[in-house]
Design an enzyme around this catalytic site. Structure first.
Site, PDB file in Angstrom:
ATOM      1  N   CYS A 111      99.963  35.775  81.996  1.00 53.69           N
ATOM      2  CA  CYS A 111      99.635  34.419  81.568  1.00 53.69           C
ATOM      3  C   CYS A 111      98.727  33.753  82.602  1.00 53.69           C
ATOM      4  O   CYS A 111      97.560  34.122  82.696  1.00 53.69           O
ATOM      5  CB  CYS A 111     100.897  33.606  81.283  1.00 53.69           C
ATOM      6  N   HIS A 202     103.878  36.843  77.547  1.00 54.29           N
ATOM      7  CA  HIS A 202     104.931  36.897  78.569  1.00 54.29           C
ATOM      8  C   HIS A 202     105.919  38.025  78.273  1.00 54.29           C
ATOM      9  O   HIS A 202     106.965  37.799  77.638  1.00 54.29           O
ATOM     10  CB  HIS A 202     105.687  35.569  78.620  1.00 54.29           C
ATOM     11  N   GLU A 204     107.872  39.265  80.314  1.00 59.05           N
ATOM     12  CA  GLU A 204     108.991  39.141  81.253  1.00 59.05           C
ATOM     13  C   GLU A 204     110.100  38.203  80.797  1.00 59.05           C
ATOM     14  O   GLU A 204     111.185  38.181  81.392  1.00 59.05           O
ATOM     15  CB  GLU A 204     108.474  38.679  82.628  1.00 59.05           C
TER      16      GLU A 204
END
Length: 267
Positions: A111, A202, A204
């Site tokens: 990002c 994202h 994660e």
């Protein structure tokens, strides 16, 4: 998952006996408290990576180079890629990206990290004219993704990813290759340079991380009619799908950090 509150010493990377895989050491730049390595960090550690997580917003120093590291992971954040005046560590972060690229040290940006990599290498970052992207977005892989060292193993299974961003890399660095696009044609996964990648999404995050971000955006989401509870529920319901899709990205980055490019391509 382990987190060092203070920077780890800048010592040389671990060595291993002949024939054994050396444990790669990855420098992680975390820009704010609610944007941790989270799942990607856990997956990297499970893949045998040592994480050296720096928190420059708390005063952690960034190294001048990556001589003591095998790769660089730059995480997300709410600031802009050109907000160096308010967040002065962005300048040395971008310099680390350039240093890593020259040295052929692998880089992955997530990002904001993706935007910083693009900006550091000559691209341009700006607000998305369509407004903030929030929630699950389809991943539109290009033909170039199939044999990419990092995402070649990811592309077949990763059909959606979590987005939470206002900005985009609107002009790519010279020589960059788009590996995935959003349905609107925006760069979503990019190989900014040989060995330097960025993902606008994202991989994660889980629902807990997204829930923390939602608190900060509650007022503007209410004004736009964004149903935050529905977005969080959708991310949570897709957990098994997202884990299966994006865990291979962490494994591939671990392979690349260990110098196993061919293993990453074939995985």
């Amino acid at each position: 998952m382990s987190r060092a509150a203070d920077p780890a010493p800048d010592t040389a990377p671990d060595t291993a006996p002949a024939g054994a895989r050396r444990r790669p050491r990855v420098l992680v730049v975390q820009h704010q408290e609610d944007c941790p390595p989270a799942l990607v960090g856990r997956w990297l550690e499970e893949a045998g990576v040592e994480l050296d997580v720096r928190h420059p917003y708390r005063g952690d120093a960034l190294p001048a180079d990556l001589a003591a590291h095998d790769a660089l992971l730059v995480l997300g954040g709410s600031m802009g890629a050109d907000d160096d005046a308010d967040h002065p560590w962005l300048t040395p972060t971008k310099q680390l990206v350039r240093t890593a690229t020259r040295a052929e040290t692998p880089v992955l940006g997530v990002c904001l990290g993706h935007q910083l990599v693009g900006r550091a290498l000559g691209g341009r970052v700006d607000r998305n004219p369509r407004g903030q992207q929030v929630g699950l977005v389809e991943t539109g892989w290009t033909a170039a993704a199939a044999d990419d060292a990092l995402v070649g193993a990811v592309a077949p299974g990763a059909q959606r990813g979590v987005h939470w961003n206002d900005d985009l890399v609107v002009e790519l660095p010279p020589g960059a290759v788009v590996l995935a696009e959003t349905p609107a044609g925006e760069a979503q996964v990019v190989r900014h340079a040989p060995g330097a990648w960025g993902v606008q999404l994202h991989p994660e995050v889980d629902a807990a991380v997204v829930r923390a971000w939602a608190v900060g955006d509650a007022e503007r989401h209410a004004a736009r009619g964004v149903d935050q509870a529905a977005v969080i529920a959708e991310v949570d319901a897709a957990r098994a799908e997202l884990d299966a899709a994006w865990r291979p990205l962490a494994q591939a980055f671990a392979d690349v950090a260990a110098g196993e490019l061919e293993a990453a391509r074939q995985r």
